[in-house]
Design a protein around this motif. Structure first.
Motif, PDB file in Angstrom:
ATOM      1  N   MET A   1      43.954 -20.712  -9.720  1.00  0.00           N
ATOM      2  CA  MET A   1      45.084 -21.205  -9.420  1.00  0.00           C
ATOM      3  C   MET A   1      44.818 -22.808  -8.642  1.00  0.00           C
ATOM      4  SD  MET A   1      48.266 -19.306  -8.386  1.00  0.00           S
ATOM      5  CE  MET A   1      49.362 -18.915  -9.413  1.00  0.00           C
ATOM      6  N   SER A   2      44.955 -23.819  -8.841  1.00  0.00           N
ATOM      7  CA  SER A   2      44.747 -24.986  -8.142  1.00  0.00           C
ATOM      8  C   SER A   2      45.726 -24.928  -6.861  1.00  0.00           C
ATOM      9  CB  SER A   2      44.682 -26.400  -9.651  1.00  0.00           C
ATOM     10  OG  SER A   2      46.606 -26.937  -9.755  1.00  0.00           O
ATOM     11  N   ILE A   3      44.992 -26.365  -6.133  1.00  0.00           N
ATOM     12  CA  ILE A   3      45.444 -26.731  -4.921  1.00  0.00           C
ATOM     13  C   ILE A   3      47.523 -27.010  -4.804  1.00  0.00           C
ATOM     14  CG2 ILE A   3      45.163 -29.294  -4.713  1.00  0.00           C
ATOM     15  CD1 ILE A   3      45.149 -26.634  -1.735  1.00  0.00           C
ATOM     16  N   THR A   4      47.638 -27.569  -6.196  1.00  0.00           N
ATOM     17  CA  THR A   4      47.935 -28.391  -6.467  1.00  0.00           C
ATOM     18  C   THR A   4      49.751 -27.392  -6.512  1.00  0.00           C
ATOM     19  OG1 THR A   4      48.088 -28.333  -8.483  1.00  0.00           O
ATOM     20  CG2 THR A   4      47.547 -30.170  -7.005  1.00  0.00           C
ATOM     21  N   GLU A   5      49.077 -25.732  -6.788  1.00  0.00           N
ATOM     22  CA  GLU A   5      50.033 -24.373  -6.990  1.00  0.00           C
ATOM     23  C   GLU A   5      50.416 -24.338  -5.537  1.00  0.00           C
ATOM     24  OE1 GLU A   5      49.112 -21.901 -10.044  1.00  0.00           O
ATOM     25  OE2 GLU A   5      47.631 -23.295 -11.217  1.00  0.00           O
ATOM     26  N   TYR A   6      49.470 -24.574  -4.427  1.00  0.00           N
ATOM     27  CA  TYR A   6      50.051 -23.975  -3.122  1.00  0.00           C
ATOM     28  C   TYR A   6      50.826 -24.600  -2.057  1.00  0.00           C
ATOM     29  CZ  TYR A   6      47.320 -20.210  -4.534  1.00  0.00           C
ATOM     30  OH  TYR A   6      47.017 -18.867  -5.109  1.00  0.00           O
ATOM     31  N   ASP A   7      50.545 -26.325  -2.638  1.00  0.00           N
ATOM     32  CA  ASP A   7      50.258 -27.889  -1.663  1.00  0.00           C
ATOM     33  C   ASP A   7      51.754 -28.652  -1.847  1.00  0.00           C
ATOM     34  OD1 ASP A   7      50.455 -29.505   0.045  1.00  0.00           O
ATOM     35  OD2 ASP A   7      48.417 -30.289  -0.099  1.00  0.00           O
ATOM     36  N   PRO A   8      53.233 -28.162  -1.707  1.00  0.00           N
ATOM     37  CA  PRO A   8      53.911 -28.731  -1.591  1.00  0.00           C
ATOM     38  C   PRO A   8      53.357 -30.579  -2.186  1.00  0.00           C
ATOM     39  CG  PRO A   8      54.927 -27.264  -0.400  1.00  0.00           C
ATOM     40  CD  PRO A   8      53.026 -27.166   0.023  1.00  0.00           C
ATOM     41  N   TRP A   9      53.385 -30.994  -1.240  1.00  0.00           N
ATOM     42  CA  TRP A   9      53.114 -32.394  -1.363  1.00  0.00           C
ATOM     43  C   TRP A   9      52.167 -32.742  -2.604  1.00  0.00           C
ATOM     44  CZ3 TRP A   9      51.664 -34.763   4.491  1.00  0.00           C
ATOM     45  CH2 TRP A   9      53.191 -34.316   5.475  1.00  0.00           C
ATOM     46  N   GLU A  10      51.526 -31.797  -2.702  1.00  0.00           N
ATOM     47  CA  GLU A  10      51.214 -31.986  -4.260  1.00  0.00           C
ATOM     48  C   GLU A  10      51.024 -32.025  -5.271  1.00  0.00           C
ATOM     49  OE1 GLU A  10      47.736 -34.129  -4.262  1.00  0.00           O
ATOM     50  OE2 GLU A  10      47.968 -34.364  -2.453  1.00  0.00           O
ATOM     51  N   ARG A  11      51.998 -30.753  -5.359  1.00  0.00           N
ATOM     52  CA  ARG A  11      52.606 -30.736  -6.183  1.00  0.00           C
ATOM     53  C   ARG A  11      54.586 -30.910  -7.023  1.00  0.00           C
ATOM     54  NH1 ARG A  11      54.846 -24.029  -7.322  1.00  0.00           N
ATOM     55  NH2 ARG A  11      56.458 -24.542  -9.084  1.00  0.00           N
ATOM     56  N   TYR A  12      54.440 -32.169  -5.538  1.00  0.00           N
ATOM     57  CA  TYR A  12      56.276 -32.565  -6.235  1.00  0.00           C
ATOM     58  C   TYR A  12      56.403 -34.006  -5.482  1.00  0.00           C
ATOM     59  CZ  TYR A  12      57.811 -27.375  -5.716  1.00  0.00           C
ATOM     60  OH  TYR A  12      57.480 -26.552  -6.498  1.00  0.00           O
ATOM     61  N   ASP A  68      60.550 -26.358   0.485  1.00  0.00           N
ATOM     62  CA  ASP A  68      58.922 -26.201   0.515  1.00  0.00           C
ATOM     63  C   ASP A  68      58.617 -27.378   0.693  1.00  0.00           C
ATOM     64  OD1 ASP A  68      59.514 -23.980  -0.201  1.00  0.00           O
ATOM     65  OD2 ASP A  68      59.063 -23.759  -2.540  1.00  0.00           O
ATOM     66  N   PHE A  69      58.510 -28.535   0.685  1.00  0.00           N
ATOM     67  CA  PHE A  69      58.821 -29.701   0.985  1.00  0.00           C
ATOM     68  C   PHE A  69      57.960 -30.003   2.142  1.00  0.00           C
ATOM     69  CE2 PHE A  69      58.072 -34.852   1.504  1.00  0.00           C
ATOM     70  CZ  PHE A  69      56.746 -35.387   0.623  1.00  0.00           C
ATOM     71  N   TRP A  70      59.299 -30.078   2.662  1.00  0.00           N
ATOM     72  CA  TRP A  70      59.502 -30.404   4.097  1.00  0.00           C
ATOM     73  C   TRP A  70      58.830 -28.723   5.276  1.00  0.00           C
ATOM     74  CZ3 TRP A  70      60.725 -34.942   3.847  1.00  0.00           C
ATOM     75  CH2 TRP A  70      61.123 -35.729   2.770  1.00  0.00           C
ATOM     76  N   ALA A  71      59.030 -28.564   4.113  1.00  0.00           N
ATOM     77  CA  ALA A  71      58.223 -27.208   5.069  1.00  0.00           C
ATOM     78  C   ALA A  71      56.464 -26.976   5.257  1.00  0.00           C
ATOM     79  CB  ALA A  71      58.873 -25.478   4.934  1.00  0.00           C
ATOM     80  N   HIS A  75      54.329 -27.703   9.001  1.00  0.00           N
ATOM     81  CA  HIS A  75      53.241 -27.175   9.471  1.00  0.00           C
ATOM     82  C   HIS A  75      52.358 -28.006   9.907  1.00  0.00           C
ATOM     83  CE1 HIS A  75      50.665 -24.079   8.650  1.00  0.00           C
ATOM     84  NE2 HIS A  75      50.260 -24.199   8.529  1.00  0.00           N
ATOM     85  N   GLN A  76      52.373 -28.855   8.690  1.00  0.00           N
ATOM     86  CA  GLN A  76      51.564 -30.384   9.169  1.00  0.00           C
ATOM     87  C   GLN A  76      51.200 -30.774  10.360  1.00  0.00           C
ATOM     88  OE1 GLN A  76      47.834 -30.394   7.802  1.00  0.00           O
ATOM     89  NE2 GLN A  76      48.923 -29.310   5.729  1.00  0.00           N
ATOM     90  N   ASN A  77      52.147 -30.757  10.946  1.00  0.00           N
ATOM     91  CA  ASN A  77      52.777 -31.627  11.958  1.00  0.00           C
ATOM     92  C   ASN A  77      52.124 -30.381  13.418  1.00  0.00           C
ATOM     93  OD1 ASN A  77      53.211 -33.841  11.233  1.00  0.00           O
ATOM     94  ND2 ASN A  77      55.228 -33.349  11.364  1.00  0.00           N
ATOM     95  N   ASN A  78      52.560 -29.302  12.891  1.00  0.00           N
ATOM     96  CA  ASN A  78      52.375 -28.760  14.384  1.00  0.00           C
ATOM     97  C   ASN A  78      50.656 -28.343  14.255  1.00  0.00           C
ATOM     98  OD1 ASN A  78      54.997 -27.915  15.450  1.00  0.00           O
ATOM     99  ND2 ASN A  78      55.096 -25.710  13.858  1.00  0.00           N
ATOM    100  N   ILE A  79      50.367 -28.561  12.994  1.00  0.00           N
ATOM    101  CA  ILE A  79      49.220 -27.861  13.099  1.00  0.00           C
ATOM    102  C   ILE A  79      48.048 -28.845  13.813  1.00  0.00           C
ATOM    103  CG2 ILE A  79      46.440 -28.253  11.373  1.00  0.00           C
ATOM    104  CD1 ILE A  79      48.173 -26.748   9.750  1.00  0.00           C
ATOM    105  N   ASN A  80      48.720 -30.931  13.369  1.00  0.00           N
ATOM    106  CA  ASN A  80      47.840 -32.133  14.605  1.00  0.00           C
ATOM    107  C   ASN A  80      48.439 -32.155  15.827  1.00  0.00           C
ATOM    108  OD1 ASN A  80      47.103 -32.295  11.882  1.00  0.00           O
ATOM    109  ND2 ASN A  80      48.338 -32.954  10.850  1.00  0.00           N
ATOM    110  N   GLY A  81      49.014 -31.092  16.169  1.00  0.00           N
ATOM    111  CA  GLY A  81      49.935 -31.011  17.552  1.00  0.00           C
ATOM    112  C   GLY A  81      51.020 -32.222  17.439  1.00  0.00           C
ATOM    113  N   GLU A  82      51.295 -33.403  16.724  1.00  0.00           N
ATOM    114  CA  GLU A  82      52.036 -33.832  16.426  1.00  0.00           C
ATOM    115  C   GLU A  82      53.661 -33.597  16.705  1.00  0.00           C
ATOM    116  OE1 GLU A  82      51.493 -36.118  12.900  1.00  0.00           O
ATOM    117  OE2 GLU A  82      49.032 -35.742  13.493  1.00  0.00           O
ATOM    118  N   ASN A  83      53.783 -32.709  16.643  1.00  0.00           N
ATOM    119  CA  ASN A  83      54.852 -32.277  16.445  1.00  0.00           C
ATOM    120  C   ASN A  83      55.867 -31.913  18.055  1.00  0.00           C
ATOM    121  OD1 ASN A  83      57.890 -30.775  15.951  1.00  0.00           O
ATOM    122  ND2 ASN A  83      57.170 -30.111  14.431  1.00  0.00           N
TER     123      ASN A  83
END
Length: 85
Positions: A1-12, A68-71, A75-83
């Motif tokens: 499976m490609s990354i786009t199948e897991y990453d909603p920002w790449e898929r939608y 999925d897109f907003w979640a 998740h990315q904001n929590n990883i980067n400490g921006e949230n």
């Protein structure tokens, strides 16, 4: 499976529609007087990237894609400490 199948920002693709919809809202003011407001919104549209191009999603499929897109964004904001939540 490609990354786009897991990453909603790449898929939608989530974007505003070019239309504007005006809604009327009535709310009670603090002094008991009803306030009538008009609110202009632009609906969101959702497309899924496929091997054949873009396919617009509707109904439950669109709702799930947006969830999925907003979640993923939260998740990315929590990883980067921006949230700050």
């Amino acid at each position: 499976m490609s990354i786009t199948e897991y990453d909603p920002w790449e898929r939608y693709i989530v974007a505003y529609d070019s239309r504007k919809v005006e809604q009327i809202q009535v709310r009670e003011h603090i002094d008991g007087v009803d306030l009538v407001e008009t609110v202009t919104v632009r609906p969101l549209r959702v497309w899924e990237k496929t091997d054949d191009g873009l396919v617009e999603l509707h109904g439950e499929d669109a709702q799930q894609a947006m969830t999925d897109f907003w979640a993923q964004g939260d998740h990315q904001n929590n990883i980067n400490g921006e949230n700050s939540r």
